[in-house]
Design a protein around this motif. Structure first.
Motif, PDB file in Angstrom:
ATOM      1  N   SER A   1       0.830  -1.204   0.000  1.00 19.02           N
ATOM      2  CA  SER A   1       0.000   0.000   0.000  1.00 19.02           C
ATOM      3  C   SER A   1       0.862   1.252   0.000  1.00 19.02           C
ATOM      4  CB  SER A   1      -0.924   0.016   1.220  1.00 19.02           C
ATOM      5  OG  SER A   1      -0.184   0.147   2.417  1.00 19.02           O
ATOM      6  N   VAL A   2       0.325   2.322  -0.580  1.00 16.37           N
ATOM      7  CA  VAL A   2       1.033   3.600  -0.650  1.00 16.37           C
ATOM      8  C   VAL A   2       0.135   4.665  -0.031  1.00 16.37           C
ATOM      9  CG1 VAL A   2       2.143   5.295  -2.138  1.00 16.37           C
ATOM     10  CG2 VAL A   2       2.159   2.867  -2.777  1.00 16.37           C
ATOM     11  N   GLU A   3       0.632   5.300   1.031  1.00 19.79           N
ATOM     12  CA  GLU A   3      -0.149   6.343   1.686  1.00 19.79           C
ATOM     13  C   GLU A   3      -0.194   7.592   0.831  1.00 19.79           C
ATOM     14  OE1 GLU A   3       4.070   7.196   3.049  1.00 19.79           O
ATOM     15  OE2 GLU A   3       2.841   5.476   2.466  1.00 19.79           O
ATOM     16  N   ARG A   4      -1.210   8.410   1.004  1.00 16.48           N
ATOM     17  CA  ARG A   4      -1.265   9.672   0.288  1.00 16.48           C
ATOM     18  C   ARG A   4      -0.067  10.533   0.705  1.00 16.48           C
ATOM     19  NH1 ARG A   4      -6.491   7.431   1.266  1.00 16.48           N
ATOM     20  NH2 ARG A   4      -7.941   9.147   1.319  1.00 16.48           N
ATOM     21  N   PRO A   5       0.435  11.372  -0.184  1.00 16.70           N
ATOM     22  CA  PRO A   5       1.624  12.172   0.132  1.00 16.70           C
ATOM     23  C   PRO A   5       1.478  12.960   1.425  1.00 16.70           C
ATOM     24  CG  PRO A   5       1.117  12.350  -2.191  1.00 16.70           C
ATOM     25  CD  PRO A   5      -0.034  11.608  -1.569  1.00 16.70           C
ATOM     26  N   ARG A   6       2.516  12.903   2.251  1.00 17.41           N
ATOM     27  CA  ARG A   6       2.481  13.558   3.565  1.00 17.41           C
ATOM     28  C   ARG A   6       2.853  15.038   3.430  1.00 17.41           C
ATOM     29  NH1 ARG A   6       6.049   8.969   6.752  1.00 17.41           N
ATOM     30  NH2 ARG A   6       4.668   7.199   6.363  1.00 17.41           N
TER      31      ARG A   6
END
Length: 433
Positions: free
Chosen positions: A377-382
Motif C-alpha cells: 500500500s502507498v499512503e497519500r503524500p504527507r
C-alpha cells in the motif's frame, strides 16, 4: 429585600443552568472534578454513529474521572467546519478527520504528537499502514480504528469461461500486458465488450485514491517524496505517462462500463470491478461463491494499492491530553474496533483485531486487503499540498478518460502542484498565532 431577591434570581439561574447542562450530557469540571474531553466526529452512516455513541457512553462509565462530550457533525460540511475551527484555534480536544487532512493540521501546528501519550503496546499493535498514514516529521500524530482496502473483485464464473488465470496473491498479480490480454479475452465473451467497472459513477477523491496506484506501480508518483517540492519528474515522467495511457486505452477500446446505475458488477454485466472494501457485502450477496478478490495489476514495480481512512488526533491546546489519549486507547481495543468494522466493513486497524475478524483473519475472504496494507500500500503524500494534488489529479484523470493527451494533462497537473507549493513557500511550518 434586594439582597434576597438577587440571591433568589441567582439560585433560579443556577438551577436552570444545571438542567441545561444535564440535557447536553456534560458537567462542568468545577462542579464534578471530572476532566472534560470534547470530541468532534463526522456523523457517518447510521451504524457507525450508534457504535461510536455507545463506546463514548461505556468509556464514561468505565472512567468516572473523565467525561467525554461527543459532538457529531454532518459529513457533507464536516471538513469545512474543522478548517474554520482550526483557523480560529477553536478545535475540540479530540478530532476525527479524513486521513489526508492530517498533514495540513500538523503544518498549522493544530495537533500534538501521540508518541509519548498513547501506550507503547497500543502503538505496537497498529497495522503499519495506520502508522504510515498518521506519521509526519517522524512523529505519530493520528491513529484510526480502521483502514481501507482497494482491489479488484472478480466473477469467477466469467473469468473461468474466458480462460483467464486467477491470481492467488499480491505477488501473483497480473502484469500490465497480461491484464490487457484478460480484458481482451473477457470482451470476446461479452455482448457489448464492456467488462471492467472502474466506478466511473463515483466523484472526487475516489479517482486519486483508486488510480494513483497505477502510476506508483509503474514507478511514478503524485509528488517527489524526497523533498515534497517537485511533481513534474514523477507525475509527468515517462512511467506515469505510460501507465495513464494504458488506462485511457481501456476507455477508448470500450472495456469500461459507464456503470451509471452502479449495478454493472452485481448484475454480471462485467467480470471485474475495481473498488474498495465497502462493496463486499453487496457483492457477496449478489454473487455468492462466484465472488473472488484480486490484487490490482502490476505495472512494472509490483502491484500497489491505496490506503487510508478516518483518523483521530489530539488538539495541541487540549487541556487534558493524557485523558484524551486514554479515550483513543479505549477506542483501539479489539472489541471496539471490531464493533466499528462490523458495521462499516473496513479493515481493522490492529493486529489483535484482525486475527479475530471473520473477514480479515488468515483464510478470510478479504484477507488480501490486510496483506496489501502490509506489503504494497502507498499512503497519500504527507504534505499539506495534498488538497491541491488530489484536486488537479482528479481533473487530469477526467480529461484523460475522455481522450485528452496524457502527457499534456499530467504536465499541467504537475505544474499546478508545484505552483501551489511555491506560493505556500514550500509549506514550511507556520508559527502559532
Amino acid at each position: 429585600m434586594q439582597t434576597k431577591k438577587t440571591f433568589f434570581l441567582y439560585a433560579v439561574h443556577l438551577f436552570l443552568s444545571c438542567i441545561f447542562i444535564t440535557l447536553l450530557g456534560c458537567t462542568p469540571e468545577a462542579e464534578s472534578n471530572k476532566q472534560l474531553i470534547t470530541v468532534w466526529a463526522h456523523s457517518g452512516q447510521e451504524g457507525e454513529r450508534k457504535v461510536l455513541m455507545d463506546q463514548v457512553q461505556r468509556f464514561n462509565e468505565e472512567f468516572p474521572d473523565v467525561h467525554v462530550e461527543l459532538t457529531l457533525l454532518p459529513e457533507g460540511s464536516y471538513n469545512s467546519q474543522l478548517q474554520s475551527a482550526a483557523l480560529s484555534h477553536d478545535l475540540p480536544d479530540v478530532i476525527e478527520f479524513d486521513g489526508p487532512f492530517l498533514y495540513g493540521y500538523v503544518w498549522q501546528n493544530q495537533l500534538q504528537p501521540l508518541d509519548n501519550l498513547l501506550p507503547a503496546a497500543v502503538q505496537a499493535d497498529l497495522l503499519p499502514s495506520i502508522i504510515k498514514q498518521g506519521t509526519m516529521h517522524d512523529q505519530l500524530f493520528a491513529v484510526g480504528m480502521f483502514d481501507s482496502g482497494l482491489g479488484m473483485y472478480g466473477n469467477k464464473a466469467l473469468l473461468k469461461a474466458a480462460g483467464v488465470r486467477i491470481p492467488a496473491s499480491v505477488d501473483d498479480a497480473w502484469t500490465e500486458a497480461e491484464f490487457n490480454q484478460v480484458l481482451n479475452k473477457l470482451a470476446a465473451q461479452d455482448q457489448d465488450g464492456a467488462v471492467l467497472d472502474l466506478k466511473a459513477n463515483y466523484r472526487g477523491e475516489w479517482f486519486t485514491y483508486a488510480f494513483s496506484p497505477i502510476i506508483q506501480s509503474a514507478g511514478g508518483d503524485l509528488i517527489d517524496r524526497q523533498d515534497y517540492l517537485h511533481a513534474e519528474p514523477v507525475l509527468a515522467g515517462k512511467e506515469a505517462v505510460s501507465a495513464m495511457t494504458t488506462l485511457r486505452d481501456w476507455f477508448q477500446q470500450g472495456y469500461v462500463d459507464p456503470n451509471l446505475d452502479d449495478a454493472a458488477f452485481v448484475e454480471e454485466r462485467v467480470a471485474l470491478s475495481w473498488v474498495g472494501h465497502w462493496e463486499y457485502p453487496r457483492y457477496a450477496k449478489a454473487l455468492g461463491d462466484k465472488l473472488v478478490l484480486l490484487p490490482l495489476p502490476n505495472f512494472g514495480q509490483g502491484s500497489k494499492t491505496g490506503q487510508g481512512s478516518w483518523q483521530w488526533g489530539i488538539n495541541a491546546d487540549a487541556r487534558h491530553p493524557k485523558a484524551a489519549a486514554q479515550f483513543l486507547a479505549f477506542l483501539l481495543r479489539p472489541e471496539n474496533i471490531l464493533a466499528m468494522t462490523g458495521v462499516n466493513g473496513a479493515v481493522p486497524a490492529t493486529r489483535s483485531a484482525v486475527v479475530r475478524s471473520p473477514l480479515y483473519q488468515e483464510g478470510g475472504p478479504l484477507r488480501l486487503f490486510v496483506d496489501q496494507l502490509r506489503q504494497s500500500s502507498v499512503e497519500r503524500p504527507r504534505t499539506p499540498a495534498y488538497q491541491v494534488i488530489t484536486s488537479v489529479f482528479q481533473q487530469a484523470f477526467d480529461e484523460i478518460r475522455n481522450g485528452a493527451d496524457v502527457q499534456k494533462a499530467l504536465h499541467q497537473a504537475a505544474a499546478a502542484i508545484e505552483q501551489d507549493i511555491t506560493d505556500s513557500e514550500g509549506y514550511r511550518s507556520v508559527p502559532r498565532s
